[in-house]
Design a protein around this motif. Sequence first.
Motif, PDB file in Angstrom:
ATOM      1  N   PHE A   1       0.565  -1.235  -0.174  1.00  0.00           N
ATOM      2  CA  PHE A   1       0.057  -0.158   0.073  1.00  0.00           C
ATOM      3  C   PHE A   1       0.999   1.165   0.057  1.00  0.00           C
TER       4      PHE A   1
ATOM      5  N   PRO B   1       0.564   6.118  -0.249  1.00  0.00           N
ATOM      6  CA  PRO B   1      -0.388   5.458  -0.213  1.00  0.00           C
ATOM      7  C   PRO B   1      -1.689   6.233  -0.702  1.00  0.00           C
TER       8      PRO B   1
ATOM      9  N   MET C   1      -4.162   4.684  -3.097  1.00  0.00           N
ATOM     10  CA  MET C   1      -5.741   4.642  -2.787  1.00  0.00           C
ATOM     11  C   MET C   1      -6.498   5.174  -4.048  1.00  0.00           C
TER      12      MET C   1
ATOM     13  N   TYR D   1      -7.345   0.465   2.226  1.00  0.00           N
ATOM     14  CA  TYR D   1      -6.278  -0.316   3.247  1.00  0.00           C
ATOM     15  C   TYR D   1      -6.924  -0.157   4.659  1.00  0.00           C
TER      16      TYR D   1
ATOM     17  N   GLY E   1      -7.699   2.190  12.092  1.00  0.00           N
ATOM     18  CA  GLY E   1      -7.680   3.415  11.537  1.00  0.00           C
ATOM     19  C   GLY E   1      -8.501   4.565  11.943  1.00  0.00           C
TER      20      GLY E   1
END
Lengths: 294, 236
Positions: free
Chosen positions: B48, B70, B74, B80, B86
């Motif tokens: 990722f 990332p 994305m 992720y 998160g």
Amino acid sequence: MLESLLEFLIQGVVLGGLYALFAVGLSLIFGVLDVINVAHGEFFAIGGYLAFGAVVLLHLPGAMGVLGAAVGTFLLGLCVYPLLIAPLKRRLGGRPQGPLYLVLTLGLSTFLQSSLLAVAGGDYRRVPPQLTGIFDLGVTAVSYQRLLVLGVAALLLTGLFAFLRFHPQGLAVRAVSQNPDAAQAMGINLPRIFAFTLALGVALAGVGGALMAPLFNVYPAVGFPLTIKAFAITILGGMGNPAGALVASFVISIAESLSVMVIPSQWQNLIAFAVMIVMLLVRPRGLFGRPVPR
Amino acid sequence: MLELESVCSGYGKLEIIQSASLQVPDGAIVGIIGPNGAGKSTLLKTAFGYLVPGAGRIVFDGREIAGRRPDEIMRLGVGYLSQAGGLFAEMSVHDNLVLGGYTVSRAAKRQAIDEIYARFPIFRDRRRQLAGSLSGGEQRLLAIARALMVRPRLLLLDEPSAALAPRFIDQVYATLEALNRDGLALLIVEQNVEAILAVAHRVFVLDLGQNAFDGTPAELRASDRIRRLYLGEDAA
């Protein structure tokens, strides 16, 4: 006695507006970037010089001086992350960075002060007030310029907190402050948010400098004592908590103002630092901060 | 869809992954299992973009993504979920969803939130509640719901069952299977071997940063060596 109390209370509230403009930006920067910006006061000074340049040298209206200070310090602040902080971050990788950021921004502070000295000289500069006259409150009188500082501070800080609460970019700033890795997984570009937040924080200081220029002399080191005081405010409010810094600004300014009723005025400046030391010993996370990891 | 080829990665000079490869086909559920310290989470973080691989290739939909940030990965359609979920604990459920749709238009965001509330009605009722005050299982579901805001094509999950009560594990996996039936591919790092073997189409066993097994759950169960070494079972 009651009249004196009211008078000092009002003076404290007015002073709190300036402290808040300054300390909220410092706290925001720390909360998002984890950087203690020792150079914050120099952006206050630059704001004052930009106002001086606009109003005294270019004969523009006072409002243009404030606007110029806001835009100028914002643009200058935009350069700090990509040119200074990001390269250091890249070099250090995952190693602890806090102390080095402190030294880096101390270097920036000295660099900016020396640059101001070289460009503008060490003479005190005075900017004519945007508003003249005195507002009589009965128990005390406050200059319109000081009320303007309080009014603009209230307006800007309301706007800032509304932005952080409701605007997608403001939410992104708060998200990065809470969990940078998760924020990246949302598609948030961290370097962009870091640069933007730093610019926003120092622009608040720049506006403060422009508004206070008519009340104080402008000189290269004018902002440094304010930086030190803002450290005390942010520690009281909770490091990295802008709302906490807002409350603490008024607590400190009112405490300072009221203190002259019971202690000699030359001791007034010690109040903030006494509060800071007590707070660090008793409650290191401040009034509204997150718990300090053990 | 996603292919990792001879990837090496780690933290600074500490190399955790020493040449690992795996593939996630379109619409598949792929599991990564292995002992503690095998490098499972490190591999997921590398895929990722949280970690930059020292060597090897990472390709998503024919595009090399190794070294990308990332947020860039994305935007290509990969979600992720970290082990802890998160979530932004000090923000409301609704704000977490709004942030999940950070990269899409306001109209698309509104529509996605409506769909999430229809799929997970509990979050409509608790939209103003702080995410950090939800139960562990609800937090995990909210993290999954938030990742769906941008309709990813592949979701990377790091131990979605970690620290959850059994009934929540069932709920999380039932949700993941339902999403997979709708076409979402899943790459799941998991310590809970039974949970992942029950749903995965393919399983990779990682040990000491290298591939130790690659096959279907049935093939894994049929391998005495793998069962003994990695599932802690006695060979029959």
